[in-house]
Design a protein around this motif. Sequence first.
Motif, PDB file in Angstrom:
ATOM      1  N   SER A   4      -5.902   5.746 -14.377  1.00  0.00           N
ATOM      2  CA  SER A   4      -5.999   7.259 -14.736  1.00  0.00           C
ATOM      3  C   SER A   4      -4.716   7.434 -14.855  1.00  0.00           C
ATOM      4  CB  SER A   4      -6.318   7.860 -13.521  1.00  0.00           C
ATOM      5  OG  SER A   4      -5.020   7.805 -12.765  1.00  0.00           O
ATOM      6  N   SER A   5      -5.099   9.035 -15.917  1.00  0.00           N
ATOM      7  CA  SER A   5      -3.698   8.769 -17.108  1.00  0.00           C
ATOM      8  C   SER A   5      -2.703   9.828 -15.882  1.00  0.00           C
ATOM      9  CB  SER A   5      -4.397  10.613 -17.602  1.00  0.00           C
ATOM     10  OG  SER A   5      -4.776  11.346 -16.833  1.00  0.00           O
ATOM     11  N   THR A   6      -3.325   9.937 -13.983  1.00  0.00           N
ATOM     12  CA  THR A   6      -2.094  10.285 -14.397  1.00  0.00           C
ATOM     13  C   THR A   6      -2.265   9.457 -12.505  1.00  0.00           C
ATOM     14  OG1 THR A   6      -3.477  11.317 -12.717  1.00  0.00           O
ATOM     15  CG2 THR A   6      -2.897  12.645 -13.832  1.00  0.00           C
ATOM     16  N   TRP A   7      -1.616   7.931 -12.823  1.00  0.00           N
ATOM     17  CA  TRP A   7      -2.528   7.191 -11.989  1.00  0.00           C
ATOM     18  C   TRP A   7      -0.261   7.225 -11.138  1.00  0.00           C
ATOM     19  CZ3 TRP A   7       1.275   2.563 -12.219  1.00  0.00           C
ATOM     20  CH2 TRP A   7       1.932   2.146 -12.788  1.00  0.00           C
ATOM     21  N   LYS A   8       0.474   6.904 -11.981  1.00  0.00           N
ATOM     22  CA  LYS A   8       1.483   7.295 -11.468  1.00  0.00           C
ATOM     23  C   LYS A   8       1.718   8.140 -10.718  1.00  0.00           C
ATOM     24  CE  LYS A   8       4.519   6.812 -16.231  1.00  0.00           C
ATOM     25  NZ  LYS A   8       4.847   6.171 -16.221  1.00  0.00           N
TER      26      LYS A   8
ATOM     27  N   THR B  54       0.977  -1.393   0.038  1.00  0.00           N
ATOM     28  CA  THR B  54       0.115   0.231   0.479  1.00  0.00           C
ATOM     29  C   THR B  54       0.965   0.877  -0.176  1.00  0.00           C
ATOM     30  OG1 THR B  54      -0.370  -0.220   2.419  1.00  0.00           O
ATOM     31  CG2 THR B  54      -1.904  -1.154   0.819  1.00  0.00           C
ATOM     32  N   PRO B  55       0.239   2.378  -0.875  1.00  0.00           N
ATOM     33  CA  PRO B  55      -0.364   2.491  -1.560  1.00  0.00           C
ATOM     34  C   PRO B  55      -0.596   1.986  -2.727  1.00  0.00           C
ATOM     35  CG  PRO B  55       0.549   4.476  -1.550  1.00  0.00           C
ATOM     36  CD  PRO B  55       1.073   3.800  -0.409  1.00  0.00           C
ATOM     37  N   SER B  56      -2.389   1.150  -3.121  1.00  0.00           N
ATOM     38  CA  SER B  56      -2.656   0.406  -4.321  1.00  0.00           C
ATOM     39  C   SER B  56      -2.765   1.063  -5.753  1.00  0.00           C
ATOM     40  CB  SER B  56      -2.372  -0.934  -4.103  1.00  0.00           C
ATOM     41  OG  SER B  56      -2.349  -0.957  -5.570  1.00  0.00           O
ATOM     42  N   VAL B  57      -2.995   0.939  -6.688  1.00  0.00           N
ATOM     43  CA  VAL B  57      -3.589   1.712  -7.939  1.00  0.00           C
ATOM     44  C   VAL B  57      -4.365   1.258  -8.123  1.00  0.00           C
ATOM     45  CG1 VAL B  57      -2.079   3.261  -8.319  1.00  0.00           C
ATOM     46  CG2 VAL B  57      -1.840   1.366  -9.324  1.00  0.00           C
ATOM     47  N   ASN B  58      -5.543   1.498  -8.872  1.00  0.00           N
ATOM     48  CA  ASN B  58      -6.961   0.544  -9.213  1.00  0.00           C
ATOM     49  C   ASN B  58      -6.067  -0.129 -11.219  1.00  0.00           C
ATOM     50  OD1 ASN B  58      -9.095  -0.496 -10.659  1.00  0.00           O
ATOM     51  ND2 ASN B  58     -10.875   1.407 -10.217  1.00  0.00           N
ATOM     52  N   GLY B  59      -6.220  -1.150 -11.077  1.00  0.00           N
ATOM     53  CA  GLY B  59      -5.764  -1.517 -12.007  1.00  0.00           C
ATOM     54  C   GLY B  59      -6.307  -1.864 -13.004  1.00  0.00           C
ATOM     55  N   ASN B  60      -7.962  -1.943 -13.079  1.00  0.00           N
ATOM     56  CA  ASN B  60      -9.190  -2.618 -13.747  1.00  0.00           C
ATOM     57  C   ASN B  60      -9.366  -0.674 -14.093  1.00  0.00           C
ATOM     58  OD1 ASN B  60      -9.054  -4.957 -13.445  1.00  0.00           O
ATOM     59  ND2 ASN B  60     -11.009  -4.517 -11.922  1.00  0.00           N
ATOM     60  N   ASN B  61      -8.846   0.193 -13.651  1.00  0.00           N
ATOM     61  CA  ASN B  61      -9.399   1.453 -14.280  1.00  0.00           C
ATOM     62  C   ASN B  61      -8.353   2.809 -13.731  1.00  0.00           C
ATOM     63  OD1 ASN B  61     -10.682   3.708 -15.252  1.00  0.00           O
ATOM     64  ND2 ASN B  61     -12.179   4.217 -13.356  1.00  0.00           N
TER      65      ASN B  61
ATOM     66  N   ASP C   2      -0.360   9.595  -9.078  1.00  0.00           N
ATOM     67  CA  ASP C   2      -1.387   9.802  -8.118  1.00  0.00           C
ATOM     68  C   ASP C   2      -0.602   8.511  -7.196  1.00  0.00           C
ATOM     69  OD1 ASP C   2      -3.081  11.574  -8.883  1.00  0.00           O
ATOM     70  OD2 ASP C   2      -4.263   9.894  -9.939  1.00  0.00           O
ATOM     71  N   LEU C   3      -0.136   7.791  -7.285  1.00  0.00           N
ATOM     72  CA  LEU C   3       0.631   7.245  -6.393  1.00  0.00           C
ATOM     73  C   LEU C   3       2.120   7.265  -5.553  1.00  0.00           C
ATOM     74  CD1 LEU C   3       1.276   3.665  -4.886  1.00  0.00           C
ATOM     75  CD2 LEU C   3       2.302   3.408  -7.390  1.00  0.00           C
ATOM     76  N   GLN C   4       2.385   8.141  -5.886  1.00  0.00           N
ATOM     77  CA  GLN C   4       4.240   8.952  -6.035  1.00  0.00           C
ATOM     78  C   GLN C   4       3.395   9.525  -4.245  1.00  0.00           C
ATOM     79  OE1 GLN C   4       6.448  10.762  -8.413  1.00  0.00           O
ATOM     80  NE2 GLN C   4       8.044  10.993  -7.484  1.00  0.00           N
ATOM     81  N   ASN C   5       2.632  10.809  -5.166  1.00  0.00           N
ATOM     82  CA  ASN C   5       1.984  11.110  -4.040  1.00  0.00           C
ATOM     83  C   ASN C   5       1.500  11.605  -3.041  1.00  0.00           C
ATOM     84  OD1 ASN C   5       2.698  13.613  -6.098  1.00  0.00           O
ATOM     85  ND2 ASN C   5       0.652  13.983  -6.460  1.00  0.00           N
ATOM     86  N   SER C   6       1.279   9.792  -2.794  1.00  0.00           N
ATOM     87  CA  SER C   6       0.757   9.093  -1.910  1.00  0.00           C
ATOM     88  C   SER C   6       1.990   8.515  -0.593  1.00  0.00           C
ATOM     89  CB  SER C   6      -0.641   8.084  -2.199  1.00  0.00           C
ATOM     90  OG  SER C   6      -0.698   7.464  -3.187  1.00  0.00           O
ATOM     91  N   GLY C   7       2.567   8.909  -1.407  1.00  0.00           N
ATOM     92  CA  GLY C   7       4.366   8.012  -0.232  1.00  0.00           C
ATOM     93  C   GLY C   7       4.455   6.554  -0.979  1.00  0.00           C
ATOM     94  N   GLY C   8       3.448   6.057  -2.370  1.00  0.00           N
ATOM     95  CA  GLY C   8       3.756   4.665  -3.045  1.00  0.00           C
ATOM     96  C   GLY C   8       4.441   4.606  -3.925  1.00  0.00           C
ATOM     97  N   PHE C   9       5.260   3.650  -4.293  1.00  0.00           N
ATOM     98  CA  PHE C   9       6.275   3.204  -5.586  1.00  0.00           C
ATOM     99  C   PHE C   9       5.884   1.857  -6.566  1.00  0.00           C
ATOM    100  CE2 PHE C   9       9.168   3.775  -1.384  1.00  0.00           C
ATOM    101  CZ  PHE C   9       9.494   5.098  -2.518  1.00  0.00           C
ATOM    102  N   ILE C  10       5.630   2.742  -7.990  1.00  0.00           N
ATOM    103  CA  ILE C  10       5.326   1.307  -8.787  1.00  0.00           C
ATOM    104  C   ILE C  10       6.723  -0.044  -8.951  1.00  0.00           C
ATOM    105  CG2 ILE C  10       5.025   0.964 -11.664  1.00  0.00           C
ATOM    106  CD1 ILE C  10       5.328   4.318 -11.510  1.00  0.00           C
ATOM    107  N   LYS C  11       7.723   0.230  -8.166  1.00  0.00           N
ATOM    108  CA  LYS C  11       8.444  -1.099  -8.225  1.00  0.00           C
ATOM    109  C   LYS C  11       9.162  -0.852  -6.552  1.00  0.00           C
ATOM    110  CE  LYS C  11       9.749  -1.252 -13.081  1.00  0.00           C
ATOM    111  NZ  LYS C  11      11.365  -1.521 -14.199  1.00  0.00           N
ATOM    112  N   PRO C  12       7.839  -0.877  -6.002  1.00  0.00           N
ATOM    113  CA  PRO C  12       8.447  -1.325  -3.834  1.00  0.00           C
ATOM    114  C   PRO C  12       9.461  -2.266  -4.058  1.00  0.00           C
ATOM    115  CG  PRO C  12       6.192  -2.252  -4.439  1.00  0.00           C
ATOM    116  CD  PRO C  12       6.688  -1.883  -6.090  1.00  0.00           C
ATOM    117  N   LEU C  13       9.444  -3.184  -4.808  1.00  0.00           N
ATOM    118  CA  LEU C  13      10.896  -4.059  -4.334  1.00  0.00           C
ATOM    119  C   LEU C  13      12.124  -3.344  -4.170  1.00  0.00           C
ATOM    120  CD1 LEU C  13       9.290  -7.748  -4.941  1.00  0.00           C
ATOM    121  CD2 LEU C  13       9.424  -6.107  -2.564  1.00  0.00           C
ATOM    122  N   ARG C  14      11.831  -2.402  -5.371  1.00  0.00           N
ATOM    123  CA  ARG C  14      12.869  -1.825  -5.404  1.00  0.00           C
ATOM    124  C   ARG C  14      13.507  -0.650  -4.889  1.00  0.00           C
ATOM    125  NH1 ARG C  14      15.611  -2.481 -11.344  1.00  0.00           N
ATOM    126  NH2 ARG C  14      17.778  -3.141 -10.251  1.00  0.00           N
TER     127      ARG C  14
END
Length: 472
Positions: A179-183, A170-177, A185-197
């Motif tokens: 948004s154009s700004t999902w990356k 967490t935080p995660s993203v809605n893989g079914n929908n 949004d994820l970064q702004n909420s403290g998350g990572f696209i590649k959390p294992l890195r």
Amino acid sequence: MKDYRRKRIQIISAVTLVLAGLMILSILWTTIRNTTHDKTYAKQQKEELVSRDSKKVLCGDIIDTNGTVIASAKKDGNGQKIQYEDPYAYTLFVGLTEGMDSPETYGLYELYQDELYSTVKDEEKGATIQMSIDSSLQKYAYNLLKKQNKRGSAIIMDAKTGAVKACAFTPSVNGNNLSSTWKEDLQNSGGFIKPLRNPAVPGSIYKITTSVGILEEGLENEAVKDEGSVKIGNTTLSNSGGAAHGKISLPQGFLSSSNVYFGTMGEKYLKQEKLENLADRFLIGKNLRLDFGTVSSTFYTNNKKTKFTDIQNAWTAIGQNQVQLTIVNAAMIAQTIANDGIMMKPYAVRSIYHGSGQDKTYEMKTKPQEYKKVTEKAVTDKLRQIMKSTGEHYTKQLTGKNTIKAGGKEISIGLKTGTGEIGNNKRNSIWITSMAPADDPEYVIAMNIYDSDEAGKSLLGDIISLYQQAMK
């Protein structure tokens, strides 16, 4: 005659080299992909495999260990779209894609693109990837993390094989929908696209590796006088809350998570060479290429060796300084202790196959693989007992009993808590890494919450809940 013999020797040597080369390539391939290959598929692949074509082939399904479909491609106009069984629980571990030719492709969709878009005969879909994760455990772990409303991670791993049963972020993203700004949004909420890195400071869970060094050096009975703080060079190293524990050795130092004890052992006895050796054996400071992605950790900043001062040796021994881990590294440390000093290679892909039912043809099946022997069984036997005593202590504090009921029996959890300091703002990266049943571990479970004002032991309720769910 001499020329004939010379030519014969040259031919034999050449054939031997070729065979040796083929054998080495075979071993390397098996090691890299962590798999064994089915002869039937190899033949079918040669004769019938259709080249991938994103316009004609639907991306293959990704399913869990029980056959539940996790993610499946559906036709979407002239293209296709991935739909997840749960739009948030899987995405950052299983992966994301906006289509085969899209640069925005991550996880299994990036690693296994060839397989997912290749078919045999006239099949509509590419190969199916069956994972080792259990979808019910995956969703359960994700929902526990979500309640924390912070950046977090959790993993459940088979203690004997290294199979990943759940790994959520967490935080995660809605893989079914998406948004154009999902990356963003994820970064702004403290998350990572590649959390294992993106590892975090582990704090006291790293004292497990330091304890291995103490035991190996025969120093478990070496006493340290803990008065709540110790001055090393010009710096004062303190325990959490300034607690003083008196004259203590390893079992008491581990239970109380004494920074004074472990810092002193790191600075006075183990020193940089031993600490670095321990990190190397536990694969800390490496980029580990696993079948679900690359896992990164650090022992030195940017993994460039520097000379440690005495206080840096002390900080390293308590899981601070330049050490950073991911949730997978935390689980691997506990799994090594649970498995008599043998580290297994974590994996999440059980098999990849074409077809279904009786017509199923396998490309490959994963075979559990030993990563390396880290330490001796005699060392892990002692440390497992210390971790069991620690787990029973914290469990009794929380529940009034030193055991929990899971899988229809009373069991103990062996664990280490951790509270890693983030800068100087009193915020913490909090952890638990654990094993259960402590006497003969079946599972390893680790959890991390980043930017918390709590301590690591606050996660114990969730850890207990995960064991109870895993052992149903």
